[in-house]
Structures are given as C-alpha cells and as structure tokens.
Design an enzyme around this catalytic site. Structure first.
Site, PDB file in Angstrom:
ATOM      1  CG  ASP A 183      65.478 -25.133  -4.009  1.00  0.00           C
ATOM      2  OD1 ASP A 183      64.564 -24.689  -4.741  1.00  0.00           O
ATOM      3  OD2 ASP A 183      65.526 -26.316  -3.642  1.00  0.00           O
ATOM      4  CB  SER A 185      56.323 -18.759 -21.627  1.00  0.00           C
ATOM      5  OG  SER A 185      56.229 -19.417 -22.882  1.00  0.00           O
ATOM      6  CE1 TYR A 187      57.924 -23.217 -18.965  1.00  0.00           C
ATOM      7  CE2 TYR A 187      56.735 -22.811 -21.017  1.00  0.00           C
ATOM      8  CZ  TYR A 187      57.689 -22.433 -20.086  1.00  0.00           C
ATOM      9  OH  TYR A 187      58.396 -21.274 -20.263  1.00  0.00           O
ATOM     10  CE  LYS A 229      57.371 -19.962 -17.179  1.00  0.00           C
ATOM     11  NZ  LYS A 229      58.229 -19.306 -16.167  1.00  0.00           N
TER      12      LYS A 229
END
Length: 258
Positions: free
Chosen positions: A67, A147, A160, A164
């Site tokens: 994890d 990304s 999100y 990034k």
C-alpha cells in the site's frame, strides 16, 4: 545486452495498466523488478505472465503486496530489493487513482482524501524512504507517472489534475536538490489511455466509438497505450538518459500542442 541489464527496480501499481506494461518492459531489458501492488490477484498475475515470456536478457519479477500510502510498505519494498537482489537502482512511482468525472464541487471528501493519499502522500513517502538510500549509493532513478492533466487541467477532474501538478513541481524540485548526489528525478505525463481507470476519467462508458471520437483530437490520431508509457520509462530509467533530470515528459501524441 538489455538497456536495464542487471538493474533492480520497484514498480508500484505494477498489477495493471501502465505499471504492468512498465514491469514487462523493464524485465525485457534485463531488469529485476519488484511488482508492488495492493491487489494480490493483479500483481501475481503480472509476475506469472512475465515468467511465461521468453525474455532474452535475464530479467526477473517478484510480487510484493504493498500500500503506497503506508511508510512500512515502502520500507518493506526497499528491504526486499536489497535482500533479494542486493540493491535497488530505480523506483517507479506509478500507483495512482482518480474519481469519476463530475463537477468539482460535488467530489466527496472521501474521494478527495483517497486521491491525495495515493497520488500525493505516496510521493512523500517514496521520497523519504528511497532518496536517502539513493544518496548513500551515489546514484538512483526516481521516476513517476504523472499526467498531461498536470499541464492542462480539464473540468470534472480538477483535483486529480492538481495532484499531478504537485507531482510535476516536486519532480523539478527534487531533481535540483538531489542531482548533486547522483539521483535523477523525472516524470512521464501520459495522455488518456485504455486502462482500468478510463471510464473514471471520461465519466462515460468505454466504447470503440468513444475512443475514436477522442482520438480525433490527438495529432497522432490515437489514444496512448500502456506500451507507449513503458517505452518512455525504459528510456528514462536507462543510462541513455543519464543527463536527463527534472523533466516532465509528455507522452501524448501531440495533444498538448493543440
């Protein structure tokens, strides 16, 4: 000789998608790879598939359930690399997640916390465990999957993209800070790809028609594939990229040019 001959790598999120392709690509080039993933089924499947291949450069793979939001699991991964292979040369911070595309004001606190933990906190933990080890060795590759959203955020995936953006900024800072210690720090910034997160990013069912419509907005005429990301990762992890650091490298078919 493979481009990563004899090197050892930890690849997080190695049980699917980009991480799976990166693990295959590294082993094909002679690396020993720890496929780290929270999913036992996914990670073990990838390792078994790698072992079934006839890669010619002598690479190998083992699975570790991990994890990335837990410091102890990072310490376990590094310990396994040293115990099994004698060292670790490369870490690929590939594990990441998102939430279903939706108005930003409607994103739940639970989804926000999860995305931040996996996409942001994991980088902090990786840095705090792996970078001191690389400094001690005098070399290392710290590579992450970011990304194109970090450079061009889109509505419905704002938080999100923010995680990034954090990663891209940290990458440049760490490259400056740890370059004098022989550590290279880079990211790969993929375009939307056919992975298990595709429907989360688009907010609509994954269909051939939907993919074709998206591809119309890409100069090279298609979505990215996991193999595209793996090819970039192999290069950036290899000695051929020995003078490249602090780079957030788009693998996007030219999408950012539009």
């Amino acid at each position: 000789m493979g481009r990563l001959q004899g090197k050892t790598a930890i690849v997080t999120g190695g049980g699917s998608g980009f991480g799976e392709a990166i693990a295959h690509g590294f082993v094909a080039e002679g690396a020993h790879v720890i496929v780290a993933d929270i999913s036992v089924a996914g990670g073990e499947r990838v390792v078994q598939e790698i072992r079934s291949k006839e890669y010619i450069h002598g690479g190998s793979a083992i699975f570790l359930q991990a994890d990335v939001t837990k410091r102890g699991d990072w310490e376990k991964a590094l310990s396994l690399a040293k115990t099994k292979f004698g060292k670790c040369d490369i870490v690929v911070n590939n594990a990441g997640t998102t939430y279903k595309k939706q108005p930003s004001a409607e994103v739940s606190e639970a989804d926000f916390d999860r995305v931040v933990a996996i996409n942001v906190k994991s980088i902090y933990l990786s840095s705090s465990v792996m970078l001191p080890y690389f400094v001690e060795r005098g070399s290392g590759v710290f590579l992450s999957t970011s990304s194109v959203g970090a450079m061009r955020p889109r509505s419905g995936q704002v938080f999100y993209a923010g995680t990034k953006g954090f990663l891209n900024t940290v990458t440049q800072g760490l490259a400056a800070e740890y370059g004098p210690h022989g550590v290279r720090v880079n990211t790969i910034c993929p375009l939307l790809a056919a992975t298990n997160l595709l429907e989360m990013f688009t907010g609509v069912p994954d269909t051939p028609e939907g993919r074709a419509e998206f591809a119309k907005g890409v100069p090279l005429g298609r979505m990215s594939e996991p193999s595209d990301i793996a090819n970039a990762a192999v290069f950036l992890a290899s000695d051929a990229a020995g003078f490249i650091t602090g780079v957030n490298f788009p693998v996007d078919g030219g999408r950012l040019t539009l």
